[in-house]
Design an enzyme around this catalytic site. Structure first.
Site, mmCIF file in Angstrom:
data_model
loop_
_atom_site.group_PDB
_atom_site.id
_atom_site.type_symbol
_atom_site.label_atom_id
_atom_site.label_comp_id
_atom_site.label_asym_id
_atom_site.label_seq_id
_atom_site.Cartn_x
_atom_site.Cartn_y
_atom_site.Cartn_z
ATOM 1 N N SER A 59 0.948 -1.254 -0.134
ATOM 2 C CA SER A 59 -0.396 0.117 0.311
ATOM 3 C C SER A 59 0.775 1.039 0.005
ATOM 4 C CB SER A 59 -0.885 0.380 1.000
ATOM 5 O OG SER A 59 -1.966 -1.500 1.295
HETATM 6 N N1 SAH Z 1 -0.488 -4.224 3.572
HETATM 7 C C1 SAH Z 1 -0.143 -4.651 2.588
HETATM 8 C C2 SAH Z 1 -0.767 -4.500 1.706
HETATM 9 C C3 SAH Z 1 -1.089 -6.000 1.626
HETATM 10 S S1 SAH Z 1 -1.905 -5.655 -0.418
HETATM 11 C C4 SAH Z 1 1.259 -4.256 2.313
HETATM 12 O O1 SAH Z 1 2.149 -3.303 3.185
HETATM 13 O O2 SAH Z 1 1.968 -5.044 1.729
HETATM 14 C C5 SAH Z 1 -3.500 -7.470 0.544
HETATM 15 C C6 SAH Z 1 -3.600 -8.625 0.597
HETATM 16 O O3 SAH Z 1 -4.005 -9.213 1.389
HETATM 17 C C7 SAH Z 1 -2.956 -9.116 -0.782
HETATM 18 O O4 SAH Z 1 -1.304 -10.113 -0.065
HETATM 19 C C8 SAH Z 1 -4.288 -10.641 -0.839
HETATM 20 O O5 SAH Z 1 -3.172 -11.691 -1.027
HETATM 21 C C9 SAH Z 1 -4.286 -10.771 1.625
HETATM 22 N N2 SAH Z 1 -5.967 -10.987 0.962
HETATM 23 C C10 SAH Z 1 -6.566 -10.765 0.232
HETATM 24 N N3 SAH Z 1 -7.774 -11.061 0.409
HETATM 25 C C11 SAH Z 1 -7.702 -12.083 1.266
HETATM 26 C C12 SAH Z 1 -8.487 -12.985 2.241
HETATM 27 N N4 SAH Z 1 -9.249 -13.245 2.292
HETATM 28 N N5 SAH Z 1 -6.949 -13.473 3.790
HETATM 29 C C13 SAH Z 1 -6.203 -13.079 3.573
HETATM 30 N N6 SAH Z 1 -5.018 -12.553 2.466
HETATM 31 C C14 SAH Z 1 -5.730 -11.297 1.899
#
Ligand code: SAH
Length: 209
Positions: A59
């Site tokens: 993000s």
């Molecule tokens: N804040 C994070 C950004 C993550 S992007 C950072 O700093 O890198 C969102 C993440 O959520 C992705 O890796 C995706 O695979 C995960 N995600 C999406 N749906 C999910 C779920 N139901 N359970 C666990 N992880 C999930």
């Protein structure tokens, strides 16, 4: 060089309205460049989201700071994060709280993130490869919950994970847009507040290896 860019980013975040000094200092401490693939590393301290592989993104620093500030974390708090991704947000939360429980559905990303936690010697992070929507029932209650992927609604199950006076921050999908929302549990009532429009990757069910 990185340090100059980092200082500028922190000043930009202040200007954008992030005022909690503990949040800003956590962002200053965690090396964002280490979470980013080589190709994009020179953009690590720009205020933008960047690809981390598997069609996911780390993000934008402003959004990480905003969500962290909105959580109003205290040092004794136990936090649940749904979507570990690169693990960058997890590290910020780890510096501010007692323990972070983080769930990621994509195994490859989780392994990379776990390596980062070890490298940075952050020992108060517990991870799980799984579908975050199922929560972490064995660890209920949590003081704070953060969704890092956009979801249509927060399930009853997740609302049951939060303690009284607990806070959930989540990007919520409505029609063709997403809004960051804050949910506060007060005597078993949920108070909902809009924060601002955002753009997150979608929350998906099931797991991926
Ligand atoms: N804040 C994070 C950004 C993550 S992007 C950072 O700093 O890198 C969102 C993440 O959520 C992705 O890796 C995706 O695979 C995960 N995600 C999406 N749906 C999910 C779920 N139901 N359970 C666990 N992880 C999930």
């Amino acid at each position: 060089m990185v340090d100059v860019r980092k200082i500028r980013l922190i000043l930009d975040l202040r200007e954008a309205g992030i005022s909690n000094s503990k949040v800003l200092s956590a962002l200053e401490k965690i090396p964002r460049e280490k979470f980013i693939p080589n190709t994009f590393r020179n953009q690590a301290y720009e205020n933008i989201a960047l690809p981390i592989g598997e069609e996911q993104t780390i993000s934008q620093p402003y959004i990480v700071a905003l969500m962290t500030e909105m959580l109003n974390i205290e040092k004794h708090h136990k936090i649940l994060e749904l979507g570990t991704g690169s693990g960058y947000q997890t590290c910020i939360l780890s510096l501010l709280s007692r323990r972070v429980y983080s769930i990621e559905r994509i195994k490859k990303l989780l392994i990379k993130a776990e390596n980062m936690f070890n490298m940075l010697k952050l020992t108060n992070i517990v991870t799980k490869h799984g579908d975050g929507n199922l929560g972490w029932p064995e660890q209920i209650p949590f003081d704070r919950i953060i969704f890092t992927a956009a979801t249509k609604a927060i399930s009853e199950n997740i609302f049951n994970h939060i303690s009284n006076n607990g806070i959930i921050i989540a990007p919520i999908i409505s029609h063709n847009s997403q809004k960051l929302k804050k949910f506060t549990k007060k005597d078993n009532e949920i108070v909902e507040e809009d924060i601002e429009n955002v753009l997150f990757v979608p929350n998906l069910s099931g797991i991926q290896n």
